[in-house]
Design a protein around this motif. Sequence first.
Motif, PDB file in Angstrom:
ATOM      1  N   ASP A   1       1.425   1.169   5.914  1.00  0.00           N
ATOM      2  CA  ASP A   1       1.620   1.452   4.498  1.00  0.00           C
ATOM      3  C   ASP A   1       3.037   1.956   4.224  1.00  0.00           C
ATOM      4  O   ASP A   1       3.631   1.647   3.184  1.00  0.00           O
TER       5      ASP A   1
ATOM      6  N   VAL B   1       3.161   1.902  -3.197  1.00  0.00           N
ATOM      7  CA  VAL B   1       4.338   1.920  -4.082  1.00  0.00           C
ATOM      8  C   VAL B   1       3.932   2.085  -5.544  1.00  0.00           C
ATOM      9  O   VAL B   1       4.602   2.792  -6.314  1.00  0.00           O
TER      10      VAL B   1
ATOM     11  N   GLY C   1       5.458  -0.481   2.486  1.00  0.00           N
ATOM     12  CA  GLY C   1       5.795   0.204   1.242  1.00  0.00           C
ATOM     13  C   GLY C   1       7.303   0.284   1.051  1.00  0.00           C
ATOM     14  O   GLY C   1       7.810   0.172  -0.071  1.00  0.00           O
TER      15      GLY C   1
ATOM     16  N   GLY D   1       0.922  -1.641   1.384  1.00  0.00           N
ATOM     17  CA  GLY D   1       2.248  -1.235   0.934  1.00  0.00           C
ATOM     18  C   GLY D   1       2.379  -1.264  -0.572  1.00  0.00           C
ATOM     19  O   GLY D   1       2.981  -0.362  -1.173  1.00  0.00           O
TER      20      GLY D   1
END
Length: 490
Positions: free
Chosen positions: A350, A11, A354, A7
């Motif tokens: 993710d 980002v 994220g 994550g």
Amino acid sequence: MSNWVAGLEAVLSVQVLLFIVLGLVIGIVVGALPGISATVGVAVLLPFTFTLEPLTGMMLLLGIYGGAVYAGSIPAILIRAPGTPASAASVLDGHEMTKKGEASQALTISVIASCVGGLLGVIALGLFAPALAGFALSFGPAEYFMLAVLALTVVASVAENNIVKGLLAGVLGFAIAMIGFDTIQAFPRFTFGTTNLAAGIQFIPVMIGLFAVSEALLQFERRQSISLTERIISRFRPTFGWFKKLVPSSLLSSAIGFIVGVIPGTGGDIASFVAYNESKRFARGEKQFGEGDPRGVSSAEAAKNAGTAGALVPMLTLGIPGDVTSAILIGAITVHGLRPGPGLFTGSPDLVYGIFIGFFVAYLILLVIGLAGIKVWVKSIQAVPTQYLWPTVMVLSVIGAYALRANPFDVFVMLFFGVVGYFMIKGGFPVAPLIIGLILGPIAESGYRRTMLINDGSFAWLLQPIPLVLLILTLLSIAFSVSRTFRRSG
């Protein structure tokens, strides 16, 4: 841990960070315009995310969501015109601070408490989402009814100086909520044969009318503009003692806001009033809530932003929207072929993690933008010539009411409740309880009627664990408010 790393990597890309900032800027503009709610902003920008990567599109929309919920308090504090429904509670003390020449302090509290509530809410979202979603799923009609009844006790505390008038205003709000189709049997009530009333009275036009239009009418009557003096933009420097005073209300309200936000159908609107009530209940000191107490602003602001994070819990883990805005966010996810629910955590970690990290980063960026923009917010209001300020508010109110459904009827509703609010204020009736009754009325009615149908008219459901606890809390809330009123009058 690998999910958190995935994550974070998702980002920390230039594109995602840029869209977070873009979303925040758009959200602040949207939220600062009375009536143009976060829901409207997210809905309008939703089609632009279809060609983006799922996380990039979600962060644009979440930036708008968080930015609009925060910025709704800017006009609420400065000109008593909430930009979003969740900011209605911020009017109670925020605008009183402005009238005392403490707008800079109120706006500082607003952005700090908003970001504290948002950050704590996102942390709780990341840590407790699955468990809290399971708890929310256990809520049936009986639990919803008792939760609404508990929240309705806010009416007594918001109007402690005159409980009778406060309760009458709350009952009026409840009655207005009954207009439209019956929630159980689907027959029209109090519609007088008109199609517009069959759809019910929309909350946003009522809120704009009660707060913004009524204040404009009062100012027209007094033939004076809002008192925006040089004191308002005087420099305000927070001290350690100032932070220490606001910490308890901010932390308590963040917890309340998140928990209320987790319950589907509630959101920051209800969370802010419930948290405001509880902070007021335990307040100490000379200043009283509703008269310009900074703790009132911090409690409302922290709760409504923590509620935004709470609303994502049932959305992500169960596919059930926590509020109207999160329902639109579900559409943003499904358009990419993904389905919110437990499978999302394993199939697209993710994206999920994220969102957790990206929303956290969004509030950090919002803190910087908000603190840097305080003088801009005030000066932008001051830049409007005094003779044009309230007519401008009226024009924005009309735009905000019309933008909800592009229906002229909503404008008439707004103007009607502007007049109602004007006479309520002149008669000493608080308008906040009417708003609370309007919000909670449908929840209470639907929950009660469904519960009685399920239990064949028996009240045995009151002995179930959650309804019983909520009933006890309701009785304690009423008793505390009444006893406190008697102590003051004595």
